[in-house]
Design a protein around this motif. Structure first.
Motif, PDB file in Angstrom:
ATOM      1  N   ILE A 144      61.145  38.983  90.626  1.00  0.00           N
ATOM      2  CA  ILE A 144      60.106  39.573  90.880  1.00  0.00           C
ATOM      3  C   ILE A 144      59.348  39.240  92.182  1.00  0.00           C
ATOM      4  O   ILE A 144      58.850  40.257  92.817  1.00  0.00           O
ATOM      5  CB  ILE A 144      59.077  39.090  89.675  1.00  0.00           C
ATOM      6  N   LEU A 145      59.676  38.408  92.800  1.00  0.00           N
ATOM      7  CA  LEU A 145      58.988  37.990  94.129  1.00  0.00           C
ATOM      8  C   LEU A 145      59.873  38.467  95.233  1.00  0.00           C
ATOM      9  O   LEU A 145      59.356  38.798  96.289  1.00  0.00           O
ATOM     10  CB  LEU A 145      58.855  36.280  94.217  1.00  0.00           C
ATOM     11  N   GLY A 146      61.060  38.891  94.938  1.00  0.00           N
ATOM     12  CA  GLY A 146      61.699  39.556  95.944  1.00  0.00           C
ATOM     13  C   GLY A 146      62.494  38.640  96.985  1.00  0.00           C
ATOM     14  O   GLY A 146      61.921  37.409  97.023  1.00  0.00           O
ATOM     15  N   ARG A 147      63.293  39.150  97.915  1.00  0.00           N
ATOM     16  CA  ARG A 147      64.029  38.310  98.743  1.00  0.00           C
ATOM     17  C   ARG A 147      63.215  37.750  99.892  1.00  0.00           C
ATOM     18  O   ARG A 147      63.536  36.778 100.674  1.00  0.00           O
ATOM     19  CB  ARG A 147      65.150  39.064  99.572  1.00  0.00           C
ATOM     20  N   GLY A 148      61.934  38.497  99.958  1.00  0.00           N
ATOM     21  CA  GLY A 148      61.118  38.027 101.065  1.00  0.00           C
ATOM     22  C   GLY A 148      60.425  36.744 101.052  1.00  0.00           C
ATOM     23  O   GLY A 148      59.780  35.978 101.776  1.00  0.00           O
ATOM     24  N   VAL A 149      60.480  35.962  99.525  1.00  0.00           N
ATOM     25  CA  VAL A 149      59.854  34.841  99.228  1.00  0.00           C
ATOM     26  C   VAL A 149      60.928  34.046  98.960  1.00  0.00           C
ATOM     27  O   VAL A 149      62.095  34.136  98.237  1.00  0.00           O
ATOM     28  CB  VAL A 149      59.015  34.865  98.159  1.00  0.00           C
ATOM     29  N   ARG A 150      61.062  32.833  99.599  1.00  0.00           N
ATOM     30  CA  ARG A 150      62.156  31.613  99.680  1.00  0.00           C
ATOM     31  C   ARG A 150      61.582  30.560  99.052  1.00  0.00           C
ATOM     32  O   ARG A 150      60.749  30.145  99.663  1.00  0.00           O
ATOM     33  CB  ARG A 150      62.976  31.631 101.000  1.00  0.00           C
ATOM     34  N   ILE A 151      62.105  30.002  97.909  1.00  0.00           N
ATOM     35  CA  ILE A 151      61.566  28.659  97.342  1.00  0.00           C
ATOM     36  C   ILE A 151      62.930  27.682  97.489  1.00  0.00           C
ATOM     37  O   ILE A 151      63.874  27.809  96.694  1.00  0.00           O
ATOM     38  CB  ILE A 151      61.161  29.027  96.002  1.00  0.00           C
ATOM     39  N   ARG A 152      62.361  26.717  98.046  1.00  0.00           N
ATOM     40  CA  ARG A 152      63.587  25.595  98.281  1.00  0.00           C
ATOM     41  C   ARG A 152      63.012  24.289  98.019  1.00  0.00           C
ATOM     42  O   ARG A 152      61.861  24.180  98.163  1.00  0.00           O
ATOM     43  CB  ARG A 152      64.138  25.410  99.707  1.00  0.00           C
ATOM     44  N   GLY A 153      63.894  23.460  97.349  1.00  0.00           N
ATOM     45  CA  GLY A 153      63.280  22.024  96.741  1.00  0.00           C
ATOM     46  C   GLY A 153      64.332  21.058  97.537  1.00  0.00           C
ATOM     47  O   GLY A 153      65.407  21.181  97.816  1.00  0.00           O
ATOM     48  N   ALA A 154      63.569  19.819  97.530  1.00  0.00           N
ATOM     49  CA  ALA A 154      64.308  18.671  98.111  1.00  0.00           C
ATOM     50  C   ALA A 154      63.923  17.226  97.607  1.00  0.00           C
ATOM     51  O   ALA A 154      62.585  17.303  97.183  1.00  0.00           O
ATOM     52  CB  ALA A 154      64.302  18.534  99.829  1.00  0.00           C
ATOM     53  N   MET A 155      64.638  16.311  97.310  1.00  0.00           N
ATOM     54  CA  MET A 155      64.167  15.136  96.971  1.00  0.00           C
ATOM     55  C   MET A 155      64.071  14.311  98.241  1.00  0.00           C
ATOM     56  O   MET A 155      64.839  14.100  98.924  1.00  0.00           O
ATOM     57  CB  MET A 155      65.321  14.293  95.944  1.00  0.00           C
ATOM     58  N   VAL A 156      63.004  13.867  98.292  1.00  0.00           N
ATOM     59  CA  VAL A 156      62.350  13.213  99.573  1.00  0.00           C
ATOM     60  C   VAL A 156      62.232  11.680  99.548  1.00  0.00           C
ATOM     61  O   VAL A 156      62.073  10.920 100.218  1.00  0.00           O
ATOM     62  CB  VAL A 156      61.011  13.965 100.065  1.00  0.00           C
ATOM     63  N   ALA A 341      58.106  29.191  91.210  1.00  0.00           N
ATOM     64  CA  ALA A 341      58.762  30.575  91.279  1.00  0.00           C
ATOM     65  C   ALA A 341      57.821  31.317  90.025  1.00  0.00           C
ATOM     66  O   ALA A 341      57.315  32.508  90.262  1.00  0.00           O
ATOM     67  CB  ALA A 341      60.158  30.907  90.967  1.00  0.00           C
ATOM     68  N   CYS A 342      57.871  30.666  88.916  1.00  0.00           N
ATOM     69  CA  CYS A 342      56.952  31.336  87.901  1.00  0.00           C
ATOM     70  C   CYS A 342      55.468  31.411  88.067  1.00  0.00           C
ATOM     71  O   CYS A 342      54.959  32.559  87.891  1.00  0.00           O
ATOM     72  CB  CYS A 342      57.140  30.575  86.573  1.00  0.00           C
ATOM     73  N   VAL A 343      55.036  30.387  88.685  1.00  0.00           N
ATOM     74  CA  VAL A 343      53.558  30.636  89.019  1.00  0.00           C
ATOM     75  C   VAL A 343      53.232  31.659  90.173  1.00  0.00           C
ATOM     76  O   VAL A 343      52.570  32.520  89.935  1.00  0.00           O
ATOM     77  CB  VAL A 343      53.044  29.108  89.457  1.00  0.00           C
ATOM     78  N   LEU A 344      54.124  31.722  91.035  1.00  0.00           N
ATOM     79  CA  LEU A 344      53.788  32.466  92.125  1.00  0.00           C
ATOM     80  C   LEU A 344      54.055  34.101  91.679  1.00  0.00           C
ATOM     81  O   LEU A 344      53.398  34.763  92.035  1.00  0.00           O
ATOM     82  CB  LEU A 344      55.089  32.201  93.241  1.00  0.00           C
ATOM     83  N   ALA A 345      55.127  34.313  90.694  1.00  0.00           N
ATOM     84  CA  ALA A 345      55.359  35.792  90.297  1.00  0.00           C
ATOM     85  C   ALA A 345      54.091  36.003  89.398  1.00  0.00           C
ATOM     86  O   ALA A 345      53.818  37.009  89.363  1.00  0.00           O
ATOM     87  CB  ALA A 345      56.692  35.575  89.477  1.00  0.00           C
ATOM     88  N   ASP A 346      53.670  35.344  88.589  1.00  0.00           N
ATOM     89  CA  ASP A 346      52.457  35.455  87.661  1.00  0.00           C
ATOM     90  C   ASP A 346      51.235  36.054  88.768  1.00  0.00           C
ATOM     91  O   ASP A 346      50.516  36.740  88.506  1.00  0.00           O
ATOM     92  CB  ASP A 346      52.284  33.980  86.936  1.00  0.00           C
ATOM     93  N   HIS A 347      51.243  35.040  89.830  1.00  0.00           N
ATOM     94  CA  HIS A 347      49.992  35.334  90.580  1.00  0.00           C
ATOM     95  C   HIS A 347      50.211  36.783  91.494  1.00  0.00           C
ATOM     96  O   HIS A 347      49.106  37.538  91.623  1.00  0.00           O
ATOM     97  CB  HIS A 347      49.467  34.102  91.433  1.00  0.00           C
ATOM     98  N   LEU A 348      51.571  36.947  91.713  1.00  0.00           N
ATOM     99  CA  LEU A 348      51.584  38.206  92.602  1.00  0.00           C
ATOM    100  C   LEU A 348      51.270  39.394  91.628  1.00  0.00           C
ATOM    101  O   LEU A 348      50.521  40.168  91.985  1.00  0.00           O
ATOM    102  CB  LEU A 348      53.098  38.026  92.740  1.00  0.00           C
ATOM    103  N   LEU A 349      51.779  39.373  90.331  1.00  0.00           N
ATOM    104  CA  LEU A 349      51.411  40.383  89.407  1.00  0.00           C
ATOM    105  C   LEU A 349      49.909  40.459  88.963  1.00  0.00           C
ATOM    106  O   LEU A 349      49.222  41.637  89.061  1.00  0.00           O
ATOM    107  CB  LEU A 349      52.261  40.193  88.181  1.00  0.00           C
ATOM    108  N   ARG A 350      49.280  39.296  89.038  1.00  0.00           N
ATOM    109  CA  ARG A 350      47.852  39.493  88.605  1.00  0.00           C
ATOM    110  C   ARG A 350      47.207  39.953  89.951  1.00  0.00           C
ATOM    111  O   ARG A 350      45.938  40.507  89.869  1.00  0.00           O
ATOM    112  CB  ARG A 350      47.251  37.804  88.485  1.00  0.00           C
TER     113      ARG A 350
END
Length: 356
Positions: A144-156, A341-350
């Motif tokens: 839903i977010l598309g390729r323009g949104v990139r979500i990356r995680g790291a253990m810091v 990702a789930c929160v951002l997709a929800d907010h994008l649709l809202r």
């Protein structure tokens, strides 16, 4: 049991137990016409699945996802997308010795007090096994977010050992079993976690998630703030005990002058000279990177004997055998990415629903 759903327009309901026949989720609010197939989701599940290295639980689950509904001819139909992941390597016998004991730090006691019974096999619904469902839903959210949104995680951070941010490399996160952006500390973590595991102990961690390409305007005042929904989603992950956005608790040590993200015009657009706010102001995204961190406590199921009580109210000692993560934060990285990702997709649709 209520409260198994999260999200508003993009809404996820998960089901299943750690040692049941299967786990899964129903994802509602998915727009029609999106190209979606099982490999689109599987690629994210493979990042979370157990048995991937000696540093995680040795339970061998392929975590193969099956799409049961909501997709026709390779495209979403707009109806609920139902996903299932079969459990194939559960060993319930590993828990028979502790079925009448409460594991300290675990949800055993609170589930028992609330419902009058509990599924002692791997923690049942309280098991981190449930997070595979969230990762599967996150695969749809990324579509839903598309390729323009990139979500990356790291253990810091693992225990007291933190990364050196001057050596940060996103490419390095895919080269070690910890999703660590600092190759030097990753080597130290290997020997450190080996020792923790040999001692029958566990250790906590801090995970950072960065979402780039998030458009400005997501989130709503006053009770639909993007940062509050992110914090709630991340706090809902098993073992998470703290969340911060941007500078987070570090902002308490800053002056207003230092904390202010100053602005200048850049190529005809408003630009920011820093990002202490973590990409969110007034609960609404600024267009900068959304930066969140969460702290994960040490795994509660450990082989080191601990004092506890029985379901009959007697003092006892407990040592939990079986297959457990010595640092649950490792597999928490793809889970954190999925929840963001789930929160951002929800907010994008809202946002589209209100503002077009």
């Amino acid at each position: 049991m209520s409260h198994n759903s999260f999200g508003h327009v993009f809404r996820v309901t998960t089901w299943g137990e750690s040692h049941g026949p299967a786990i899964g989720c129903v994802v509602d609010g998915v727009p029609p016409g999106l190209r979606l197939s099982e490999p689109d989701i599987q690629t994210w599940l493979d990042r979370r699945k157990p048995g991937s290295s000696r540093f995680v639980t040795q339970r061998r689950e392929p975590d193969q996802v099956e799409i049961l509904s909501g997709v026709f001819d390779g495209r979403t139909t707009g109806t609920p997308v139902s996903l299932m992941i079969r459990n194939q390597d559960a060993r319930s016998r590993d828990y028979s010795a502790i079925k009448n004991l409460f594991r300290p730090g675990h949800a055993d006691y609170t589930y028992w007090k609330k419902y009058g019974l509990r599924d002692y096999r791997g923690g049942g619904r309280a098991s981190a096994r449930e997070t595979a469902c969230r990762v599967a839903a996150g695969g749809i959210a990324r579509k839903i977010l598309g390729r323009g949104v990139r979500i990356r995680g790291a253990m810091v951070q693992m225990g007291e050992l933190a990364v050196d941010r001057s050596r940060w490399s996103w490419a390095e996160t895919g080269r070690n079993p910890f999703w660590c952006p600092d190759s030097r500390i990753a080597k130290t973590w290997e020997s450190y976690l080996d020792e923790v595991r040999r001692e029958g102990n566990s250790i906590g961690a801090v995970i950072e998630i960065v979402a780039s390409g998030v458009p400005a305007g997501l989130g709503a005042p006053v009770y639909g703030k993007l940062d509050s929904d992110l914090a709630g989603a991340l706090m809902g992950i098993n073992a998470v005990k703290g969340v911060e956005i941007g500078a987070g608790f570090g902002a308490a040590a800053l002056t207003g002058e230092a904390n202010a993200d100053e602005m200048r015009m850049q190529d005809g657009e408003v630009g920011f000279l820093s990002n202490h706010a973590g990409g969110i102001l007034g609960g609404i995204s600024t267009g900068q990177d959304v930066v969140v961190r969460f702290a994960v406590k040490p795994t509660s199921s450990i082989a080191t004997p601990r004092r506890t009580v029985t379901t009959r109210g007697r003092d006892a000692d407990i040592a939990t055998r079986g297959r457990h993560d010595p640092c649950v934060g490792i597999r928490g990285v793809p889970v954190g990415e999925a929840m963001v990702a789930c929160v951002l997709a929800d907010h994008l649709l809202r946002h589209r629903a209100q503002c077009g």
